[in-house]
Design a protein around this motif. Structure first.
Motif, PDB file in Angstrom:
ATOM      1  N   SER A  83      46.984  32.673  37.736  1.00  0.00           N
ATOM      2  CA  SER A  83      45.839  31.907  37.252  1.00  0.00           C
ATOM      3  C   SER A  83      44.595  32.789  37.176  1.00  0.00           C
ATOM      4  CB  SER A  83      45.559  30.723  38.181  1.00  0.00           C
ATOM      5  OG  SER A  83      44.960  31.147  39.387  1.00  0.00           O
ATOM      6  N   THR A  84      43.712  32.428  36.291  1.00  0.00           N
ATOM      7  CA  THR A  84      42.462  33.185  36.153  1.00  0.00           C
ATOM      8  C   THR A  84      41.662  33.157  37.448  1.00  0.00           C
ATOM      9  OG1 THR A  84      42.364  32.701  33.783  1.00  0.00           O
ATOM     10  CG2 THR A  84      40.312  33.364  34.855  1.00  0.00           C
ATOM     11  N   ASP A  85      41.668  32.026  38.142  1.00  0.00           N
ATOM     12  CA  ASP A  85      40.920  31.910  39.398  1.00  0.00           C
ATOM     13  C   ASP A  85      41.458  32.881  40.450  1.00  0.00           C
ATOM     14  OD1 ASP A  85      39.255  30.002  38.382  1.00  0.00           O
ATOM     15  OD2 ASP A  85      40.324  28.299  39.259  1.00  0.00           O
ATOM     16  N   ASP A  86      42.795  33.002  40.521  1.00  0.00           N
ATOM     17  CA  ASP A  86      43.390  33.947  41.477  1.00  0.00           C
ATOM     18  C   ASP A  86      42.982  35.381  41.145  1.00  0.00           C
ATOM     19  OD1 ASP A  86      44.793  32.224  43.216  1.00  0.00           O
ATOM     20  OD2 ASP A  86      46.425  32.018  41.762  1.00  0.00           O
ATOM     21  N   LYS A  87      43.005  35.723  39.881  1.00  0.00           N
ATOM     22  CA  LYS A  87      42.623  37.073  39.469  1.00  0.00           C
ATOM     23  C   LYS A  87      41.168  37.357  39.811  1.00  0.00           C
ATOM     24  CE  LYS A  87      45.876  37.147  35.588  1.00  0.00           C
ATOM     25  NZ  LYS A  87      46.025  37.199  34.116  1.00  0.00           N
ATOM     26  N   ILE A  88      40.304  36.404  39.506  1.00  0.00           N
ATOM     27  CA  ILE A  88      38.879  36.590  39.782  1.00  0.00           C
ATOM     28  C   ILE A  88      38.646  36.741  41.278  1.00  0.00           C
ATOM     29  CG2 ILE A  88      36.629  35.452  39.734  1.00  0.00           C
ATOM     30  CD1 ILE A  88      37.473  34.208  37.052  1.00  0.00           C
TER      31      ILE A  88
END
Length: 219
Positions: A83-88
């Protein structure tokens, strides 16, 4: 370069470790968070590949610990969390790169080379010292227009010395580059590799600093 892989999938880890070693890296594996924290505290890894989904703790907690204790050691997160949130979150907490499984090994190795350049170990794909050219992309060594046939350990010794041109490398420092944690090392292993290299390289290319270690380039 010595790499620590933190990964709980044993089969995946074994394949990746072998790929890293085939590329001339010294690579070690931890399958859980507890052993990873111990390995990180030993401060012997030049770079860390970190999975987030570990059986005993979240890899994010390992990243936080690593950033508190060794803020300059690069970390590449390699995880199934896409997920984008995990990457960020991972990047904001200090990871230098983030890859999602499954990953092409060629891309992973390319990312590692970029991170190594950021460490300042080398700025191009070739190291050249006193007529000896070491190609980091294909792990070859050339001298006087000829490619030298070097066994893996000899190549790794030469690579470690040339990456530190002008700086003395002790036997212990070279052993760390060559061997994995827990691997038995004979007392004169480095000396034997140096001896064989000297037969293939120009006279006095590798200099002995008595009682301290070895050096290439200007002392």
């Amino acid at each position: 370069m010595r790499i620590l892989l933190v990964e709980d999938d044993t089969l995946f880890a074994q394949g990746l470790i072998q790929s890293l070693r085939n590329e001339g890296y010294s690579a070690d594996h931890c399958a859980n968070g507890k052993s990873a924290l111990l390995a990180i505290d030993m401060k012997e890894a030049d770079l860390i590949i970190l999975d987030l989904g570990l059986p005993d703790m979240d890899g994010i907690d390992i990243l936080k610990h690593q950033r508190r204790t060794q803020p300059l050691t690069p970390v590449l997160i390699l995880t199934a969390r896409d997920s984008t949130d995990d990457k960020i979150r991972g990047l904001d907490l200090g990871a230098d790169d983030y890859l999602v499984k499954p990953v092409d090994p060629k891309e992973l190795l390319a990312r590692l080379r970029v991170m190594a350049r950021r460490l300042g170990q080398f700025g191009s794909s070739t190291l050249e010292v006193e007529g000896i050219a070491l190609n980091l992309a294909n792990n070859t060594v050339e001298f006087d227009g000829k490619v030298l046939d070097l066994p893996k350990k000899e190549y790794m010794v030469l690579k470690a010395l040339m990456e530190n041109t002008g700086r003395i490398q002790s036997r212990e420092q070279l052993e760390i580059k060559l061997y994995q944690w827990g691997e038995e090392v004979s007392s004169n292993a480095v000396e034997v590799h140096i001896h064989h290299l000297r037969k293939k390289l120009p006279t006095k290319f590798i200099k002995t600093v008595r009682g301290i270690g070895y050096i290439v380039g200007k002392n």
